[in-house]
Scaffold this motif. Structure first.
Motif, short mmCIF file in Angstrom:
data_model
loop_
_atom_site.label_atom_id
_atom_site.label_comp_id
_atom_site.label_asym_id
_atom_site.label_seq_id
_atom_site.Cartn_x
_atom_site.Cartn_y
_atom_site.Cartn_z
N MET A 162 35.19 82.32 14.99
CA MET A 162 33.91 82.60 14.40
C MET A 162 34.14 83.54 13.22
O MET A 162 34.72 84.60 13.38
N ASP A 163 33.68 83.11 12.06
CA ASP A 163 33.80 83.92 10.84
C ASP A 163 32.54 84.77 10.70
O ASP A 163 31.47 84.25 10.40
N LEU A 164 32.66 86.06 10.93
CA LEU A 164 31.50 86.94 10.91
C LEU A 164 31.01 87.27 9.51
O LEU A 164 30.07 88.04 9.34
N ALA A 165 31.61 86.65 8.50
CA ALA A 165 31.13 86.77 7.13
C ALA A 165 30.46 85.48 6.68
O ALA A 165 29.94 85.39 5.58
N ASN A 166 30.43 84.49 7.57
CA ASN A 166 29.86 83.18 7.25
C ASN A 166 28.43 83.11 7.77
O ASN A 166 28.17 83.38 8.95
N LYS A 167 27.50 82.75 6.90
CA LYS A 167 26.08 82.75 7.26
C LYS A 167 25.79 81.84 8.46
O LYS A 167 25.03 82.20 9.35
N GLU A 168 26.40 80.66 8.50
CA GLU A 168 26.15 79.73 9.60
C GLU A 168 26.66 80.28 10.93
O GLU A 168 26.00 80.15 11.97
N ASP A 169 27.83 80.92 10.91
CA ASP A 169 28.38 81.50 12.13
C ASP A 169 27.54 82.68 12.61
O ASP A 169 27.32 82.85 13.81
N ILE A 170 27.07 83.49 11.68
CA ILE A 170 26.22 84.63 12.05
C ILE A 170 24.91 84.12 12.64
O ILE A 170 24.43 84.64 13.64
N THR A 171 24.35 83.08 12.04
CA THR A 171 23.11 82.51 12.55
C THR A 171 23.32 81.96 13.97
O THR A 171 22.47 82.16 14.84
N LEU A 172 24.43 81.29 14.19
CA LEU A 172 24.75 80.79 15.54
C LEU A 172 24.82 81.95 16.53
O LEU A 172 24.24 81.88 17.62
N PHE A 173 25.49 83.01 16.15
CA PHE A 173 25.62 84.18 17.01
C PHE A 173 24.26 84.80 17.31
O PHE A 173 23.93 85.07 18.46
N VAL A 174 23.47 85.00 16.27
CA VAL A 174 22.18 85.69 16.42
C VAL A 174 21.18 84.84 17.20
O VAL A 174 20.49 85.34 18.08
N GLU A 175 21.11 83.56 16.90
CA GLU A 175 20.08 82.72 17.52
C GLU A 175 20.50 82.10 18.84
O GLU A 175 19.80 82.22 19.84
N GLU A 176 21.64 81.46 18.87
CA GLU A 176 22.04 80.69 20.06
C GLU A 176 22.67 81.58 21.14
O GLU A 176 22.26 81.54 22.30
N ILE A 177 23.67 82.34 20.77
CA ILE A 177 24.38 83.13 21.78
C ILE A 177 23.51 84.26 22.32
O ILE A 177 23.52 84.54 23.51
N GLN A 178 22.72 84.86 21.45
CA GLN A 178 21.82 85.92 21.91
C GLN A 178 20.81 85.36 22.91
O GLN A 178 20.44 86.05 23.86
N ALA A 179 20.39 84.13 22.75
CA ALA A 179 19.45 83.51 23.69
C ALA A 179 20.05 83.43 25.09
O ALA A 179 19.36 83.68 26.09
N PHE A 180 21.35 83.09 25.19
CA PHE A 180 22.01 83.07 26.50
C PHE A 180 21.98 84.45 27.15
O PHE A 180 21.70 84.58 28.34
N VAL A 181 22.28 85.47 26.37
CA VAL A 181 22.34 86.83 26.90
C VAL A 181 20.96 87.31 27.32
O VAL A 181 20.77 87.85 28.42
N LEU A 182 19.96 87.10 26.47
CA LEU A 182 18.60 87.57 26.77
C LEU A 182 17.98 86.85 27.96
O LEU A 182 17.17 87.44 28.68
N ASN A 183 18.38 85.60 28.18
CA ASN A 183 17.84 84.83 29.30
C ASN A 183 18.69 84.95 30.55
O ASN A 183 18.46 84.24 31.53
N ASN A 184 19.68 85.83 30.52
CA ASN A 184 20.55 86.08 31.67
C ASN A 184 21.19 84.81 32.23
O ASN A 184 21.28 84.63 33.44
N VAL A 185 21.63 83.94 31.34
CA VAL A 185 22.33 82.73 31.76
C VAL A 185 23.68 83.16 32.34
O VAL A 185 24.44 83.87 31.68
N PRO A 186 23.98 82.73 33.58
CA PRO A 186 25.20 83.21 34.24
C PRO A 186 26.47 82.48 33.79
O PRO A 186 27.06 81.70 34.53
N ILE A 187 26.87 82.72 32.56
CA ILE A 187 28.12 82.17 32.06
C ILE A 187 28.92 83.30 31.42
O ILE A 187 28.38 84.33 31.04
N ARG A 188 30.20 83.07 31.32
CA ARG A 188 31.07 84.05 30.67
C ARG A 188 31.83 83.33 29.56
O ARG A 188 32.38 82.26 29.77
#
Length: 79
Positions: A1-27
C-alpha cells in the motif's frame, strides 16, 4: 500500500476503516510500500501515530490527507 497514493489512501480510509468500525472479526496487516520520499515519510508518520496514539489516530490523519487531496487542484501534489 502506497500511503502517498490517493487511491490507496482512499481504500484505507473508506474500506478498511469500515471493517474496524463495524468490529468485523478479521485480522490483517498492511505493508506500506516506499516508492518515493513522500511514501517513506507517510509510512513513518503512520507508524509513529499507531505506536504512540493508536489506530484511531492513523485513520484520523489519513482522513484529513484524503480530504486535503480532494480540495487540491490537479496540478498540485501535496498539502
Amino acid at each position: 500500500m502506497d500511503l502517498a497514493n490517493k487511491e490507496d489512501i482512499t481504500l484505507f480510509v473508506e474500506e478498511i476503516q469500515a471493517f474496524v468500525l463495524n468490529n468485523v472479526p478479521i485480522r490483517f496487516g498492511l505493508v506500506p510500500t516506499q516508492l518515493s520520499e513522500l511514501s517513506k515519510e507517510q509510512a513513518k508518520i503512520a507508524y509513529y501515530l499507531n505506536k504512540t496514539y493508536g489506530l484511531e489516530s492513523v485513520f484520523s490523519y489519513f482522513t484529513g490527507v484524503c480530504l486535503c487531496q480532494a480540495m487540491l487542484s490537479p496540478h498540485m501534489q501535496r498539502c
